[in-house]
Design an enzyme around this catalytic site. Structure first.
Site, PDB file in Angstrom:
ATOM      1  CB  VAL A  61      -0.972  -0.043   1.218  1.00 20.27           C
ATOM      2  CG1 VAL A  61      -0.224   0.186   2.536  1.00 20.27           C
ATOM      3  CG2 VAL A  61      -2.110   0.944   1.059  1.00 20.27           C
ATOM      4  NE  ARG A 108      -5.317   9.054  -9.020  1.00 18.88           N
ATOM      5  CZ  ARG A 108      -4.503   8.479  -8.137  1.00 18.88           C
ATOM      6  NH1 ARG A 108      -3.728   9.225  -7.373  1.00 18.88           N
ATOM      7  NH2 ARG A 108      -4.443   7.161  -8.037  1.00 18.88           N
ATOM      8  CB  ALA A 116      -9.106   0.473   9.587  1.00 14.94           C
ATOM      9  CE1 TYR A 147      -2.022  -0.689  14.368  1.00 15.78           C
ATOM     10  CE2 TYR A 147      -2.895  -0.237  16.560  1.00 15.78           C
ATOM     11  CZ  TYR A 147      -3.070  -0.708  15.281  1.00 15.78           C
ATOM     12  OH  TYR A 147      -4.304  -1.200  14.880  1.00 15.78           O
TER      13      TYR A 147
END
Ligand code: UDP
Length: 316
Positions: A61, A108, A116, A147
């Site tokens: 990602v 876009r 999340a 995190y």
């Protein structure tokens, strides 16, 4: 009622992500799963792959991507403390670069993005239950900060895209979730206790076990995520999703041991640094905006996880 809308699920081969893909396919959506399999598993999407409306893109990602999609869920990130302790930089990348990539795509395509986020944005909360207005109590340089701060950055990025480009975002803060497809060595408390109890090993209790968590079954969580995506009034909102049924870890251990019928002992270990002492969501907002509340009792949900691990679960 989905028409032929295409949904991108990053982290779609993970624990929550794969259940989300299944639920979206069931509702008639076409689903693209983007996953680098770092904590995800092909086995989780084996049944989805039989569906022609499902496609897998094996990739990170954090690398640039472009898919023709109408809706985006960004779930890709290590989420178990044991996982992210060993992947701190990757965790920060998935939540910073990865989130920016998802936001760019949503901008876009004019797609809604459901981010999340996590109850970890509240850190070790000084108030309970946690409402969305609470800013949290986070150690920015502690072991969990990759995190916690990664997700806090992601939330800020969503808000920046919303105000600069009018991108449609919904931030959901996911509290402790459990169910099938968790790995036996995932490190989180329910898979640990269940797999330990089944094999007769001692249940590892960190600290005295007085810390609390509130556990939400993955089917309830997935229903909440889809409502966050499809409810018009959720636009721009920050919404806690979790089960408000709070319990002490020691009581969870006793419950699991009893349910499994195991003679396992308790092995008390040191409490990890910055381990939050209390966690319980206030879900008033989710009830008001999404008309959502969890339905699965822990008793029934535990049966589901125990059955999953009895049948072999997943090894690593
Ligand atoms: N925990 C425990 N034994 C374990 C794993 C976790 O006592 O084998 C405790 C942990 O210290 C924490 C709680 O259970 O207080 C929930 O931990 P988990 O890793 O599931 O998620 P967290 O809510 O901390 O992200």
């Amino acid at each position: 009622m989905s028409g032929s809308k295409r949904v991108l699920v990053t982290g779609g081969a993970g624990f929550i992500g794969s259940h989300l893909c299944d639920a979206l396919l069931e509702r008639g959506f076409a689903v693209t799963c983007l996953d680098n399999m770092s904590t995800g598993d092909e086995a989780n999407i084996a049944s989805a792959q039989a569906n022609r409306a499902f496609e897998v893109q094996r990739g990170d990602v954090c690398d640039p991507f472009d898919f023709d999609v109408d809706l985006v869920f960004h779930l890709a990130s290590p989420a178990s403390p044991v996982d992210y302790y060993g992947m701190r930089v990757e965790t920060m990348h998935a939540n910073s670069l990865g989130t920016l990539n998802c936001l760019e795509l949503a901008r876009r395509k004019g797609a809604r993005l459901v981010m999340a986020s996590t109850s970890e944005v509240y850190g070790d909360p000084q108030v309970s239950p946690q409402k969305e207005e609470y800013f949290g109590y986070v150690n920015p340089v502690g072991p969990r900060s990759c995190y916690d701060e990664g997700k806090r950055f992601a939330e800020a990025a969503c808000k920046a895209y919303e105000s600069e480009y009018g991108t449609e975002v919904v931030i959901v803060r996911i509290f402790n979730t459990y169910g099938s497809r968790m790995r036996s060595r995932d490190g989180r408390v329910i898979p640990n206790f269940v797999s330990q109890a089944l094999s007769g090993e001692a249940l590892t209790i960190y600290g005295e076990g007085d810390q609390t968590r509130s556990f939400c079954h993955v089917s309830d969580m997935v229903r909440g995520l889809i409502l966050a995506m499809l409810t018009p009034g959720a636009r721009g909102e920050v919404i806690n999703l979790g089960n408000p049924n709070e319990m002490r870890i020691i009581d969870l251990a006793s419950r699991v041991r009893q349910k499994v019928g195991s003679g396992s002992e308790f092995d008390f270990r040191p409490l990890p640094v910055d381990d939050p002492l209390r966690r319980k969501p206030d879900i008033t907002r989710a009830m008001d905006i999404l008309a959502w509340a969890p339905e699965i009792e822990l008793e029934d949900g535990l049966d589901d996880v125990i059955a999953w691990f009895r049948e072999g679960g997943r090894g690593g």
